[in-house]
Write an enzyme that holds these catalytic residues in place. Structure first.
Site, short mmCIF file in Angstrom:
data_model
loop_
_atom_site.label_atom_id
_atom_site.label_comp_id
_atom_site.label_asym_id
_atom_site.label_seq_id
_atom_site.Cartn_x
_atom_site.Cartn_y
_atom_site.Cartn_z
N LYS A 180 0.81 -1.10 0.01
CA LYS A 180 -0.03 -0.04 0.20
C LYS A 180 0.82 1.28 -0.04
CE LYS A 180 -4.47 -1.40 1.58
NZ LYS A 180 -5.57 -1.28 2.45
N LYS B 71 -6.74 -12.30 -9.68
CA LYS B 71 -8.22 -12.31 -9.00
C LYS B 71 -9.00 -11.24 -9.41
CE LYS B 71 -7.67 -10.51 -4.56
NZ LYS B 71 -7.61 -10.59 -3.12
N LYS C 110 -12.12 -4.82 -8.08
CA LYS C 110 -12.66 -3.49 -8.36
C LYS C 110 -11.71 -2.61 -9.34
CE LYS C 110 -11.83 -0.99 -3.94
NZ LYS C 110 -11.04 -1.93 -3.20
#
Ligand code: TRP
Length: 333
Positions: A115, A197, A200
């Site tokens: 992140k 995978k 969004k």
């Protein structure tokens, strides 16, 4: 008896719209868990602000997420559903546990590294100490199990380390939880990038739970397959990952085995298969979307659900926090 059931808890960040991967991989199976476990599900809104959010969007998604969980079968009578920020004990225990979490441990967390690479302009302290807050979320409720995806296993591990460290100093204060890896649950991959995978961040390959049927159909019709001659519908994860993904989705929503699916589409090719998967998904999601919309129109009911949840959860959380405050030496108020 209620209090003989093992306790299970999980948090979900209201940071994006829920999609088919979330549903088939996790939420669908949660409804059944409340038969066997005393379940706590909370909207991890405190965690979402480690990444910048649009306030009105966060509020809307938090409420929508609660409605969608109920629409997916989580019965608020049998599950404790609440919002993390409604229970101050999360932030309070989170602070205490930061003082029992090592800088070095936090530096090694893969999610922090990922992140901070992704949000290089906002590497805030909350992003770094996130695992201490997550440990607090868990330990407040003394759960036996924490169902999480593979990407969160490291966070449950550090929670166990923190709990053991604390217990080592002060005695058995915390129950040390186990990660719970569900036996069922499909791993759904992106429709247009079947090697990753469903997520969004790849919206064209992602089917959102509340999406319009025509958009869902468009995405399935454009799903990536392969150029195998005659387009055979055959399960071969290695050589035909796109088709394998569609078969997994079709199997998960219809209950049909791969063999049955191969027989059903023998000689028909992808041109028939892709819209059939789309249609089956649309019919599976239709009642969920309709029920979510119905619930969202009844704000009073949703409020009553999360207030009742916060009341139940708050009592347990406060009990654990008081014990911790006493152990570390805070003067009783
Ligand atoms: N970190 C989890 C995620 O991003 C969400 C979460 C927060 C959580 N607190 C938790 C999950 C406690 C399980 C238990 O998916």
């Amino acid at each position: 008896m209620e209090n003989e059931k093992k306790v299970l808890l999980s948090g979900i960040q209201p940071s994006g719209e829920l999609h088919l991967g979330n549903y088939l991989g996790a939420i669908k199976n949660w409804a059944d868990l409340s038969q066997d476990f005393d379940c706590y599900w909370f909207m991890a809104d405190l965690h979402t602000i480690t990444v910048r959010q649009v306030p009105a969007e966060l509020r809307r998604r938090t409420l929508t997420q609660i409605a969608t969980y109920i629409a997916c079968g989580l019965d608020p009578e049998r599950n404790t559903i609440f919002v993390q920020s409604h229970i101050p004990a999360h932030a309070q225990l989170g602070w205490v546990l930061q003082c029992y979490t090592m800088f070095g441990e936090l530096s090694r967390m893969t999610q922090f590294k990922d992140k901070s690479a992704k949000h290089a302009d906002n590497i805030n302290a909350g992003l770094f100490t996130y695992p201490s807050l997550m440990a607090a979320d868990i330990l407040l409720y003394q759960p036996d199990y924490v169902p999480v995806g593979a990407d969160q296993k490291q966070h449950v591990e550090i929670c166990r380390d923190i709990a053991n460290r604390f217990n080592g100093i002060y005695g058995e204060v915390f129950k040390v939880p186990e990660p719970y890896i569900p036996k069922a649950g499909a791993r759904v991959r992106s429709l247009n990038q079947p090697d990753t995978k469903m997520s969004k961040s790849l919206p064209e390959g992602c089917v959102f739970l509340l999406e319009k049927p025509e958009d869902i159909m468009r995405k399935f019709k454009r799903a990536v397959t392969d150029s195998d001659r005659e387009n055979p519908v055959r399960y071969d994860l290695e050589n035909k990952p796109g088709v394998a993904n569609l078969m997994q989705i079709y199997s998960a929503v219809t209950g049909k085995t791969f063999e049955t699916i191969e027989r059903e589409f023998a000689g028909q090719g992808y041109g028939a298969f892709k819209p059939a998967v789309g249609e089956a998904v649309i019919e599976t999601l239709r009642p969920i979307r309709e029920e979510t919309e119905r619930l969202l129109a009844d704000k009073g009911y949703l409020e009553s659900v999360y207030r009742a949840g916060a009341e139940r959860a708050g009592k347990i959380a406060w009990r654990t926090l008081s014990k911790v405050y006493k152990k570390v030496g805070f003067l009783a108020p």
